[in-house]
Motif scaffolding. Sequence first.
Motif, PDB file in Angstrom:
ATOM      1  N   ALA A 171      62.834  49.152  95.906  1.00  0.00           N
ATOM      2  CA  ALA A 171      63.246  47.180  95.922  1.00  0.00           C
ATOM      3  C   ALA A 171      63.540  47.116  97.682  1.00  0.00           C
ATOM      4  CB  ALA A 171      64.644  47.365  95.816  1.00  0.00           C
ATOM      5  N   ILE A 172      63.596  46.467  98.303  1.00  0.00           N
ATOM      6  CA  ILE A 172      63.525  46.351 100.093  1.00  0.00           C
ATOM      7  C   ILE A 172      64.309  45.281  99.370  1.00  0.00           C
ATOM      8  CG2 ILE A 172      61.799  45.384 102.276  1.00  0.00           C
ATOM      9  CD1 ILE A 172      60.034  46.904 100.686  1.00  0.00           C
ATOM     10  N   THR A 201      68.103  46.251 107.345  1.00  0.00           N
ATOM     11  CA  THR A 201      67.472  46.144 105.558  1.00  0.00           C
ATOM     12  C   THR A 201      67.780  47.719 104.878  1.00  0.00           C
ATOM     13  OG1 THR A 201      65.213  45.805 107.397  1.00  0.00           O
ATOM     14  CG2 THR A 201      64.586  46.631 105.122  1.00  0.00           C
ATOM     15  N   LYS A 202      68.216  46.432 103.969  1.00  0.00           N
ATOM     16  CA  LYS A 202      68.214  47.141 102.648  1.00  0.00           C
ATOM     17  C   LYS A 202      67.296  47.241 101.778  1.00  0.00           C
ATOM     18  CE  LYS A 202      72.748  45.114 102.864  1.00  0.00           C
ATOM     19  NZ  LYS A 202      72.766  44.242 103.829  1.00  0.00           N
ATOM     20  N   VAL A 203      67.509  49.285 101.608  1.00  0.00           N
ATOM     21  CA  VAL A 203      66.040  49.348 100.745  1.00  0.00           C
ATOM     22  C   VAL A 203      66.622  50.597  99.399  1.00  0.00           C
ATOM     23  CG1 VAL A 203      64.170  49.655 101.912  1.00  0.00           C
ATOM     24  CG2 VAL A 203      65.929  51.718 102.196  1.00  0.00           C
ATOM     25  N   ALA A 204      66.362  50.846  98.456  1.00  0.00           N
ATOM     26  CA  ALA A 204      67.322  51.704  96.916  1.00  0.00           C
ATOM     27  C   ALA A 204      65.409  51.461  96.111  1.00  0.00           C
ATOM     28  CB  ALA A 204      67.251  50.537  96.812  1.00  0.00           C
ATOM     29  N   CYS A 234      60.675  42.673  96.294  1.00  0.00           N
ATOM     30  CA  CYS A 234      61.284  41.686  97.858  1.00  0.00           C
ATOM     31  C   CYS A 234      62.054  41.272  97.234  1.00  0.00           C
ATOM     32  CB  CYS A 234      60.008  42.526  98.291  1.00  0.00           C
ATOM     33  SG  CYS A 234      59.344  43.268  98.778  1.00  0.00           S
ATOM     34  N   ARG A 235      63.227  41.353  98.017  1.00  0.00           N
ATOM     35  CA  ARG A 235      63.620  39.839  98.246  1.00  0.00           C
ATOM     36  C   ARG A 235      62.777  38.494  98.743  1.00  0.00           C
ATOM     37  NH1 ARG A 235      69.174  38.264 102.803  1.00  0.00           N
ATOM     38  NH2 ARG A 235      69.249  36.358 101.651  1.00  0.00           N
ATOM     39  N   ALA A 236      63.095  37.580  98.070  1.00  0.00           N
ATOM     40  CA  ALA A 236      61.557  36.859  98.241  1.00  0.00           C
ATOM     41  C   ALA A 236      62.399  36.216  99.943  1.00  0.00           C
ATOM     42  CB  ALA A 236      62.205  35.184  97.454  1.00  0.00           C
TER      43      ALA A 236
END
Length: 390
Positions: A19-20, A27-30, A86-88
């Motif tokens: 996920a981005i 920038t959050k990533v998981a 991804c976030r839109a």
Amino acid sequence: MKSLRVFRREVLALKKIFAINCGSTSTKVAYFEDDKMISKVSLDVTAEQLRKMPKVLDQKEYRTNQVKEFLKENKLDPAQFDIIVCRAGTIPHVPYDGAYEVNDLMIATVTYAPEAQHASTLSCLIGKELVKGLDIPVIIYDPTCVDSADEIAKITGIPEIINMPLAHLLNTKAAGTEYAKSIGKDYKDLNLIIVQLGGGITLGFHDHGRISDWVYDDEGPMSPQRAGAIPTRYMANFCYDWFKSGKTLQELRMYLCGQSGLVAYFGTQDVREVEKMINQGNKKAELILKAMAYGVAKSIGQLSVVRGGKVDQIILTGGMAYSERITNWIKEKVSFIAPVTIIPGEREMEALAAGALRVLNKEEEIHPYNVYPKGYSSIEEIINNPNYLA
């Protein structure tokens, strides 16, 4: 007792989801395996770095490299992912919530004809960059621009301007779903007013699973980074003076949506810093923060009429919902409308992953993305005639 062979097959069946979520300064990533978060990090972008990259799209390479370094350090190979979610970004309005494929049209739109300059736009660009040459699906989930609103809510006093819905759907829907589950009901059974208390403050009237009306972060209360609604008689003069001084439209947009609100008053978007000032006896800080909470309460009251006062619950969520001072100020004003529930923090990464998992499990379909920006009818036109924000 399960055999070793069965156990191995179950382990191999775990869905690998990345996920981005790009925000204004991080920038959050998981990485998830099914619904279990294995690793998560917020990759910060400093103010100094942002000054070197004033346009959002200038940040693509820098942020992509940050994400690639995270993957390398955590020994994660994009070729092994089942999906990237991804976030839109800032795209034209779409008819449904849920998942949309990141295709050539979306990439061209956010690169050459974005609706606005917002860091979320970079999320899908980074996602596609990570799987270049690979057959790995990349999707966005629950974009801010879902048009499920009542037609009457879109009418303005200027016929040429249609007020299209914008709302922080991802986290507010997750909060609404969490609340409904806590009382043994379904999110789609309830009328909810849900407030996202973040760098920008947005509110939505969630009418049995759809946002029928909303107050976006530029039309309601001021927030840590946003000016909020400003009376037109003042705004017209402010804009006139702004342009007369030689400043640009893009600079004005960035001021209103990143450098105003608490930032303009106190030089910080961190509510905790403002509360420290209050605790030290700063009366101005108390007045300004209370004015922000007052504005939230007014906007809740505004939305309460959408279904004639039929509101099952008011939910306050987002980072500022951790502040008892702010949430108590709001509750004091609006508890007569409906009970208030506090669900602090953000669940955006979990919501993204949960949506992606439903897609992988065939519980939801991926919607095709086929909405062209206004004034364009082909990808070639978009690429060859970028708009002024690109």
